[in-house]
Design an enzyme around this catalytic site. Structure first.
Site, short mmCIF file in Angstrom:
data_model
loop_
_atom_site.label_atom_id
_atom_site.label_comp_id
_atom_site.label_asym_id
_atom_site.label_seq_id
_atom_site.Cartn_x
_atom_site.Cartn_y
_atom_site.Cartn_z
N LEU A 47 -18.50 -1.25 1.28
CA LEU A 47 -19.35 -0.09 0.40
C LEU A 47 -18.98 -0.53 -1.14
CD1 LEU A 47 -19.33 2.99 2.46
CD2 LEU A 47 -20.93 1.31 2.25
N SER B 158 -13.71 -3.75 1.65
CA SER B 158 -14.82 -3.29 0.83
C SER B 158 -16.19 -3.38 0.82
CB SER B 158 -14.29 -3.84 -0.54
OG SER B 158 -14.76 -2.70 -1.76
N GLY C 248 -23.41 5.44 -3.41
CA GLY C 248 -24.33 6.01 -4.31
C GLY C 248 -23.93 7.39 -5.14
N LYS C 249 -22.60 7.85 -4.54
CA LYS C 249 -22.10 8.92 -5.20
C LYS C 249 -21.66 8.84 -6.57
CE LYS C 249 -17.06 7.55 -3.46
NZ LYS C 249 -16.36 7.93 -2.26
N LEU D 163 -21.63 1.55 -3.34
CA LEU D 163 -22.82 1.69 -2.56
C LEU D 163 -23.18 2.96 -1.51
CD1 LEU D 163 -22.70 -1.92 -1.19
CD2 LEU D 163 -24.37 -0.98 -2.95
N TYR E 217 0.83 -1.12 -0.23
CA TYR E 217 -0.11 -0.08 -0.08
C TYR E 217 1.01 1.35 0.16
CZ TYR E 217 -4.10 -3.00 1.12
OH TYR E 217 -5.05 -3.93 1.33
N GLY F 227 -16.93 2.07 -2.37
CA GLY F 227 -17.77 3.56 -2.41
C GLY F 227 -18.89 3.33 -3.32
#
Length: 290
Positions: free
Chosen positions: A218, A216, A225-226, A223, A33, A221
């Site tokens: 979401l 993960s 909605g962005k 989920l 990372y 990301g």
């Protein structure tokens, strides 16, 4: 995972401060990372985490720190030449380097980031035996991890991006080191859009008492909605900022897929309905256990 690339040092400290003050004391990193991975930033996420602990003078025994050794890649040549494999030398060197970057004497949970052997992962779902290649034995990998436990460098061992077959083989081989080595966790992707854990893997973890560390949750990301908002979401959101560089996310989650969009809409319109739709009744095995 984003510390040192998408997030600056100051932003990373702010996020860690907020999490710690909210009662979170488990922090997970990896030698490769941040992502998207590149030579200049490799290791920064561990470094930032270590600097935060040091500068905030947080007692080490108040935290649970996890990290991961990178499996064979061939693409990240700046990490031990590939990395080429997960043999004893690679595992030992990875542990020592992570301890140095994080300024620590030990790591609580050390995980194999992905298997040394071929498995479908990072968005792939079907096993293709033709892609199998010679790999380092599980015995050698566990022997190296066992030696690290004995030396006090790591305390517990976990797996990541594994299959039911791999999990059970590791558990079987680890029995010879039963006095001090046990597989305690599995870190696999899990969200309302990625439910591969819920079948065979859930059964394995339930019977073997292996804890799931869901990454993960979401779906990168999605989920939130962005990405379905007007304009496709913030320009600094990961899938926009690094468009074309997130092969895992772009292969696993196709934003043009109507099912993905429908699931996201349902999540924000009627959450209880979505849980029933995806998880089943309250006595559903994986929902109740995990």
């Amino acid at each position: 995972m984003t510390f040192g690339e998408q997030n600056t040092l100051a932003e990373s400290f702010q996020l860690l401060d907020q999490a710690f003050h909210a009662g979170i004391n488990f922090f997970d990193s990896a030698e490769m990372y941040p992502v998207p991975q590149r030579p200049r930033t490799c290791g920064r996420s561990e470094e930032y985490l270590g600097r935060w602990i040091s500068q905030r003078k947080i007692p080490r025994d108040s935290l649970v720190i996890a990290s991961k050794v990178a499996g064979p890649s061939g693409q990240m040549t700046w990490i031990r030449g590939g990395p080429k494999c997960l043999d004893a030398d690679n595992i030992t060197e990875a542990i020592d380097n992570s301890l140095s970057r994080m300024q620590m004497d030990y790591i609580d949970l050390y995980q194999i980031h992905w298997p040394d052997r071929y498995v479908p992962m990072f968005g792939e779902t079907e096993y293709d035996p033709v892609q199998q290649y010679a790999s380092i034995s599980i015995d050698e990998q566990l022997e190296a991890l066992s030696a690290a436990v004995k030396a006090g460098k790591i305390r517990f061992v976990g797996l990541s991006n594994e299959t039911p077959y791999g999990l059970m083989k590791f558990i079987q081989v680890a029995e010879k080191y039963a006095s001090h080595l046990k597989i305690v966790s599995l870190q696999n992707s899990y969200s309302l859009l990625c439910r591969t854990f819920d079948s065979a893997m859930a059964e394995c973890c339930h019977h073997e008492r292996i804890s799931l560390l869901a990454y993960s949750p979401l779906a990168m990301g999605i989920l939130s909605g962005k990405y379905f908002s007007p304009g496709g979401g913030p320009t600094d959101a990961r899938l926009n900022l690094f468009k074309g560089k997130y092969s895992e996310g772009e292969s696993r989650y196709n934003l043009s897929n109507k099912i993905i969009k429908a699931a996201t809409v349902l999540l924000f319109c009627d959450t209880p309905l979505l849980l029933v739709l995806f998880l089943g009744p309250p006595n559903h095995g994986s929902f109740g256990r995990f």
